[in-house]
Write a protein that holds these residues in place. Structure first.
Motif, PDB file in Angstrom:
ATOM      1  N   ALA A 552       0.834  -1.205   0.000  1.00 22.39           N
ATOM      2  CA  ALA A 552       0.000   0.000   0.000  1.00 22.39           C
ATOM      3  C   ALA A 552       0.867   1.254   0.000  1.00 22.39           C
ATOM      4  O   ALA A 552       0.556   2.240  -0.689  1.00 22.39           O
ATOM      5  N   THR A 553       1.950   1.229   0.752  1.00 17.42           N
ATOM      6  CA  THR A 553       2.866   2.373   0.782  1.00 17.42           C
ATOM      7  C   THR A 553       3.489   2.606  -0.585  1.00 17.42           C
ATOM      8  O   THR A 553       3.555   3.740  -1.080  1.00 17.42           O
ATOM      9  N   LEU A 554       3.954   1.530  -1.216  1.00 16.26           N
ATOM     10  CA  LEU A 554       4.541   1.628  -2.551  1.00 16.26           C
ATOM     11  C   LEU A 554       3.541   2.206  -3.549  1.00 16.26           C
ATOM     12  O   LEU A 554       3.862   3.121  -4.320  1.00 16.26           O
ATOM     13  N   CYS A 555       2.307   1.692  -3.531  1.00 18.26           N
ATOM     14  CA  CYS A 555       1.308   2.115  -4.512  1.00 18.26           C
ATOM     15  C   CYS A 555       0.883   3.560  -4.294  1.00 18.26           C
ATOM     16  O   CYS A 555       0.643   4.301  -5.259  1.00 18.26           O
ATOM     17  N   ALA A 556       0.791   3.992  -3.037  1.00 19.52           N
ATOM     18  CA  ALA A 556       0.457   5.390  -2.757  1.00 19.52           C
ATOM     19  C   ALA A 556       1.531   6.321  -3.299  1.00 19.52           C
ATOM     20  O   ALA A 556       1.228   7.382  -3.866  1.00 19.52           O
ATOM     21  N   CYS A 557       2.779   5.914  -3.160  1.00 26.50           N
ATOM     22  CA  CYS A 557       3.887   6.735  -3.677  1.00 26.50           C
ATOM     23  C   CYS A 557       3.871   6.780  -5.201  1.00 26.50           C
ATOM     24  O   CYS A 557       4.128   7.824  -5.806  1.00 26.50           O
ATOM     25  N   LEU A 558       3.549   5.662  -5.849  1.00 24.97           N
ATOM     26  CA  LEU A 558       3.490   5.632  -7.306  1.00 24.97           C
ATOM     27  C   LEU A 558       2.400   6.558  -7.837  1.00 24.97           C
ATOM     28  O   LEU A 558       2.512   7.109  -8.933  1.00 24.97           O
ATOM     29  N   LEU A 559       1.338   6.748  -7.063  1.00 23.15           N
ATOM     30  CA  LEU A 559       0.262   7.652  -7.465  1.00 23.15           C
ATOM     31  C   LEU A 559       0.549   9.097  -7.069  1.00 23.15           C
ATOM     32  O   LEU A 559      -0.280   9.979  -7.296  1.00 23.15           O
ATOM     33  N   GLY A 560       1.709   9.332  -6.458  1.00 20.52           N
ATOM     34  CA  GLY A 560       2.065  10.681  -6.045  1.00 20.52           C
ATOM     35  C   GLY A 560       1.349  11.146  -4.796  1.00 20.52           C
ATOM     36  O   GLY A 560       1.200  12.353  -4.572  1.00 20.52           O
ATOM     37  N   ARG A 561       0.896  10.219  -3.956  1.00  9.72           N
ATOM     38  CA  ARG A 561       0.204  10.560  -2.714  1.00  9.72           C
ATOM     39  C   ARG A 561       0.893   9.895  -1.512  1.00  9.72           C
ATOM     40  O   ARG A 561       0.298   9.065  -0.836  1.00  9.72           O
ATOM     41  N   PRO A 562       2.160  10.225  -1.240  1.00  4.77           N
ATOM     42  CA  PRO A 562       2.864   9.542  -0.140  1.00  4.77           C
ATOM     43  C   PRO A 562       2.217   9.792   1.223  1.00  4.77           C
ATOM     44  O   PRO A 562       2.357   8.958   2.120  1.00  4.77           O
ATOM     45  N   PHE A 563       1.511  10.915   1.375  1.00  7.85           N
ATOM     46  CA  PHE A 563       0.864  11.193   2.658  1.00  7.85           C
ATOM     47  C   PHE A 563      -0.198  10.155   2.987  1.00  7.85           C
ATOM     48  O   PHE A 563      -0.627  10.033   4.142  1.00  7.85           O
ATOM     49  N   ALA A 564      -0.628   9.385   1.992  1.00  5.65           N
ATOM     50  CA  ALA A 564      -1.680   8.392   2.227  1.00  5.65           C
ATOM     51  C   ALA A 564      -1.215   7.255   3.132  1.00  5.65           C
ATOM     52  O   ALA A 564      -2.052   6.462   3.588  1.00  5.65           O
TER      53      ALA A 564
END
Length: 615
Positions: A552-564
């Protein structure tokens, strides 16, 4: 945001239950007590089996591995998988139907089949040991036993459940060898890289173990699947860059099935008008009023009169069922491309542009986007991470090997000739959106998901609504597998039919057993039958927390939403709820009088509906 919250709250005051929530013949409304009763039976059976194996001298002396294993094996295990699976199969069989004859029939079939497969596996392992002196570790034996159990559970449920009729498919396997070669190549690279990382003994490995994120397994094993999908994802992104340089703006017809949507239909139409304003082609909108008893028709007509960039009308479809509304809309399409949009979906202004550009490639048949939650709801933050993982990452990765199974019906763009040539959308079962896109893919067309084609899609705001939605979603895997059974059993090979769809069935079984697995760990830990050591708990934590949190952390970063990453606790709770709802979805499947394999002569002799639009 406040407006979105108020509309969501208003929706949950409405009746969200419809004829699609539990299709007649194939499903039934499940009492909220049935799953807890199953879990209670499971705990009792598991305790009894553990007691027998540890207290009866004969069994204790024969089964040296604290599990029902006859083959020689070395080492220890994290969990006695066979005892766990026998316990679950008994509990499910005794809970899946109120009639005692059917309870006993499916219980006996599940247990006997699993026992015979375990005997066959042990016999094979014994022969290998006797002939070659090779003895496998207990970990390998238990993993194989688990996979066998998951598969047996899913396919026996297909066999005993009331399922849609078989629909003969035209399977285009021309590209299968090329795709299989690409799959093997990517798997080889991922395997070599994972092995190399594992051989380095990096300090981060020890830190991850200290917080139970690796669960006692080697980093090479842990890294293989993420690396495999990351490589596929990168390949798909590179291919997608070519389409992003293209522009393609044909005229569109959009059809929106709407049932009691007066609270949200205005927002949906306004957003679509904005998307049409940014799009060079003409857009016509058909709102399919599907038996609404509120003011959906009047509200939609007024909203359409206020549009400046699109034209449209409201069409009355009195026959209940979303598929009926969709087919009426499809029949009225007069353009080469059409778009299906749910009534609670608000498109991003660039959604049409970003989705349609992929159709420059004549082999692309269906395109979807990224469904974002509106925000502010009970499950919205967790839903964002769920979307990032499933639609923003895995669906994109699967497109690299042309094995996307379903494009969500919330927003799907089609070449109009495809759903028409396939007979339209099926009524009377769950998963009509996945069914049509799966069959389009097997006809030789590409299915793509573009995460930049974004839209807002409603997320249930209450536990009851989420339960209804997910039970419907998770049950659809079985309905689609039964209807498209040729993919599983026919000699024509395709990645979807021989890998992806079986994986989805096995994964459904695994997810349904997650809550029982946690309870089994608690039983072992708090009784004298504790083979459940610290390594075992690390494995459980890795399954429930470690791997999902990392992905989930990796995918949030790939979408440009690391705060997620701040949403991780809620996401992990949602995953537990998903597991529970999957169990309830399995229990909601109607059980037939006499089970038979879905590709047996007896099953295939059953008369099929006259129309492919009927399940």
């Amino acid at each position: 945001m406040a407006q979105q919250d108020s509309t969501t709250a208003k929706k949950d005051n409405e009746t969200y239950w419809s004829v699609d929530s539990a299709p007649r013949r194939f499903a039934e409304k499940v009492s909220p007590w049935r799953a807890p009763v199953l879990l209670l039976i499971f705990c009792l059976v598991a305790f009894v089996l553990l007691w027998l194996l540890n207290n009866l001298p004969l069994l204790n002396a024969y089964f040296l591995h604290n599990d029902i294993i006859f083959a020689p094996a070395t080492g220890g295990h994290a969990i006695p998988v066979r005892i766990f699976l026998f316990s679950f199969l008994v509990a499910f069989g005794m809970s899946c139907d109120p009639r005692w004859k059917r309870k006993l029939t499916i219980t006996a079939d599940l247990v006997a089949t699993y026992f015979l497969f375990c005997l066959a596996l042990d016999f094979l392992l014994t022969l290998v040991f006797a002939g070659f002196g090779i003895i496998f570790t207990l970990h390998i034996v238990e993993i194989a036993s688990g996979l066998i159990g998951f598969a047996i559970f899913s396919f026996k449920l297909l066999e005993h459940g009331e399922m849609p009729s078989r629909l003969p498919l035209n399977i285009d396997s021309a590209q299968t060898r090329l795709i299989a070669a690409r799959l093997l190549f990517v798997a080889s690279i991922a395997g070599v890289f994972a092995w190399y990382i594992g051989s380095l003994n990096l300090p981060v490995e020890a830190r991850l173990r200290n917080v139970s994120l690796l669960g006692g397994i080697g980093p090479g094993v842990f890294l293989f699947l993420p690396l495999f999908f990351i490589l596929l994802y990168l390949g798909a992104v590179v291919e997608a860059q070519m389409a992003r340089k293209s522009t393609f703006s044909p005229d569109l017809t959009v059809f929106v099935p709407a049932h009691n949507e007066e609270h949200i239909i205005t927002e949906t139409i306004k957003a679509m008008d904005s998307a049409a304003a940014a799009y060079a082609g003409r857009v016509r909108l058909l709102v399919m009023n599907n038996g609404s008893v509120d003011q959906t028709q009047k509200v939609a007509e007024y909203a359409l009169s206020q549009c400046s960039a699109l034209t449209g009308e409201v069409i009355d479809v009195p026959q209940p069922g979303k598929a009926n509304a969709l087919n009426k809309g499809l029949d009225m399409v007069q353009t080469d491309f059409c778009v299906r949009v749910d009534a609670d979906t608000q498109l991003h202004p660039q959604a049409f542009n970003r989705a349609l550009r992929h159709f420059v490639d004549p082999t692309v048949g269906v395109v979807g986007g990224l469904p974002l939650p509106p925000g502010g709801g009970l499950f919205d933050r967790a839903r964002f991470l769920e979307v990032a993982v499933k639609h923003g990452f895995y669906s994109v990765a699967f497109s690299a090997i042309n094995s996307v199974v379903g494009i969500p019906g919330m927003f799907s763009v089609y070449r109009t000739e495809i759903p028409r040539s396939l007979g339209g959308f099926v009524a009377g079962m769950n998963g009509e959106d996945t069914d049509i896109s799966l069959r389009a893919g097997e006809s030789g067309y590409k299915l793509l998901v573009d995460p930049s084609a974004r839209y807002i899609s409603e997320v249930p705001a209450t536990y009851k609504h989420m339960r209804e939605q997910r039970t419907r979603w998770f049950r659809s895997v079985f309905h689609i597998s039964a209807r498209c059974r040729d993919l599983l059993y026919a000699p024509q090979a395709s990645i979807r039919g021989k890998i992806t769809l079986p994986y989805m069935l096995v994964n459904s079984a695994r997810r349904a057993m997650m809550i029982p697995l946690a309870l089994f760990g608690v039983i072992e830990y708090f009784t004298v039958y504790d083979s459940f050591n610290i390594l075992s708990w690390q494995a459980l934590v890795a399954v429930f927390i470690g791997a999902p949190a990392i992905m989930a952390t990796l995918c949030a970063c790939l979408l440009g939403r690391p705060f997620a990453v701040l949403f991780l606790p809620e996401y992990l709770v949602l995953r537990i709820l998903r597991a529970y709802f999957t169990l309830e979805a399995m229990l909601s499947i109607s059980i037939n009088k006499k089970g038979c394999p879905i590709y047996s002569r007896e099953a295939l002799r059953k008369p099929r509906p006259k129309s492919s639009r009927v399940a």
